[in-house]
Enzyme design. Structure first.
Site, PDB file in Angstrom:
ATOM      1  N   HIS A   1      12.764 104.943 -11.695  1.00 39.50           N
ATOM      2  CA  HIS A   1      11.677 104.161 -11.104  1.00 39.50           C
ATOM      3  C   HIS A   1      11.969 103.878  -9.640  1.00 39.50           C
ATOM      4  O   HIS A   1      13.117 103.666  -9.254  1.00 39.50           O
ATOM      5  CB  HIS A   1      11.462 102.843 -11.860  1.00 39.50           C
ATOM      6  CG  HIS A   1      12.686 102.004 -11.979  1.00 39.50           C
ATOM      7  ND1 HIS A   1      13.670 102.235 -12.917  1.00 39.50           N
ATOM      8  CD2 HIS A   1      13.098 100.925 -11.260  1.00 39.50           C
ATOM      9  CE1 HIS A   1      14.632 101.327 -12.779  1.00 39.50           C
ATOM     10  NE2 HIS A   1      14.309 100.535 -11.770  1.00 39.50           N
TER      11      HIS A   1
ATOM     12  N   HIS B   1      10.932 101.316  -6.552  1.00 40.10           N
ATOM     13  CA  HIS B   1      10.338 100.017  -6.210  1.00 40.10           C
ATOM     14  C   HIS B   1       9.591 100.139  -4.887  1.00 40.10           C
ATOM     15  O   HIS B   1      10.159 100.620  -3.900  1.00 40.10           O
ATOM     16  CB  HIS B   1      11.429  98.962  -5.988  1.00 40.10           C
ATOM     17  CG  HIS B   1      12.245  98.617  -7.187  1.00 40.10           C
ATOM     18  ND1 HIS B   1      12.065  97.459  -7.901  1.00 40.10           N
ATOM     19  CD2 HIS B   1      13.278  99.265  -7.796  1.00 40.10           C
ATOM     20  CE1 HIS B   1      12.944  97.393  -8.891  1.00 40.10           C
ATOM     21  NE2 HIS B   1      13.695  98.487  -8.851  1.00 40.10           N
TER      22      HIS B   1
HETATM   23  P1  AMP Z   1      16.157  98.063 -11.659  1.00 42.85           P
HETATM   24  O1  AMP Z   1      17.035  96.884 -11.443  1.00 42.85           O
HETATM   25  O2  AMP Z   1      16.013  98.940 -10.411  1.00 42.85           O
HETATM   26  O3  AMP Z   1      16.521  98.871 -12.889  1.00 42.85           O
HETATM   27  O4  AMP Z   1      14.711  97.475 -11.842  1.00 42.85           O
HETATM   28  C1  AMP Z   1      14.080  97.258 -13.056  1.00 42.85           C
HETATM   29  C2  AMP Z   1      12.855  96.455 -12.732  1.00 42.85           C
HETATM   30  O5  AMP Z   1      11.986  96.515 -13.846  1.00 42.85           O
HETATM   31  C3  AMP Z   1      13.116  94.988 -12.426  1.00 42.85           C
HETATM   32  O6  AMP Z   1      12.692  94.683 -11.104  1.00 42.85           O
HETATM   33  C4  AMP Z   1      12.310  94.251 -13.497  1.00 42.85           C
HETATM   34  O7  AMP Z   1      11.691  93.086 -13.007  1.00 42.85           O
HETATM   35  C5  AMP Z   1      11.298  95.297 -13.897  1.00 42.85           C
HETATM   36  N1  AMP Z   1      10.798  95.166 -15.270  1.00 42.85           N
HETATM   37  C6  AMP Z   1      11.521  95.065 -16.404  1.00 42.85           C
HETATM   38  N2  AMP Z   1      10.714  94.981 -17.481  1.00 42.85           N
HETATM   39  C7  AMP Z   1       9.445  95.042 -17.011  1.00 42.85           C
HETATM   40  C8  AMP Z   1       8.156  94.991 -17.613  1.00 42.85           C
HETATM   41  N3  AMP Z   1       8.015  94.874 -18.938  1.00 42.85           N
HETATM   42  N4  AMP Z   1       7.067  95.066 -16.815  1.00 42.85           N
HETATM   43  C9  AMP Z   1       7.208  95.181 -15.490  1.00 42.85           C
HETATM   44  N5  AMP Z   1       8.390  95.251 -14.846  1.00 42.85           N
HETATM   45  C10 AMP Z   1       9.495  95.163 -15.596  1.00 42.85           C
END
Ligand code: AMP
Ligand code: ZN
Length: 134
Positions: free
Chosen positions: A98, A100
């Protein structure tokens, strides 16, 4: 597969969807750094950048650019940071690739990347180590 982002793509977990095409999907991050913080993900499950095949990358970057422009306009941002955490050591928590898109606003107070400096000769040694693998 027991992957939260795969479940979001399949509609098994709700999300605030902002974009979808044949290969990519974008939705609001549930814990935004700033309002409009959006995640862009491939629909196919890849762990992170390292296991995405080359043929996915052009379309991925196009989707990221398209969504970034909409985020900029939609929340009236002054800029965006685009970040991808790859592997746990880099802060990757969800093991589905993913990117951001973090909207930035003048004087939002967010400070990124504390920077260090190289000692004499260290930059060149480091450069050579990297170049060895290219
Ligand atoms: P990372 O730390 O780069 O793996 O980012 C994962 C991101 O996913 C975090 O910023 C979380 O806030 C986001 N996240 C986790 N679960 C969900 C969800 N169900 N819907 C939207 N965002 C999510
Ligand atoms: Zn997944």
């Amino acid at each position: 597969m027991d992957c939260i982002f795969c479940k979001i793509i399949r509609g098994e977990i709700p999300c605030s969807k902002v974009f979808e095409n044949e290969k990519f999907f974008a939705f609001l991050d549930i814990g935004p750094v700033n309002r409009g913080h959006t995640l862009v993900i491939p629909k196919k499950h890849y762990k992170n950048l390292f296991d995405m095949p080359e043929e996915e990358l052009k379309g991925y970057m196009e989707a990221i650019q398209k969504v970034s422009k909409a985020v900029m306009k939609g929340v009236d941002a002054d800029g965006v940071n685009i970040n991808m955490s790859n592997e746990s050591a880099a802060g990757q928590v969800v093991m589905h690739a993913h990117v951001h898109i973090i909207p930035r606003f003048k004087n939002d107070g967010l400070k990124l990347w504390p920077q260090g400096k190289y000692e004499e000769g260290e930059a060149d040694k480091t450069r050579k180590k990297i170049v060895n693998y290219l």
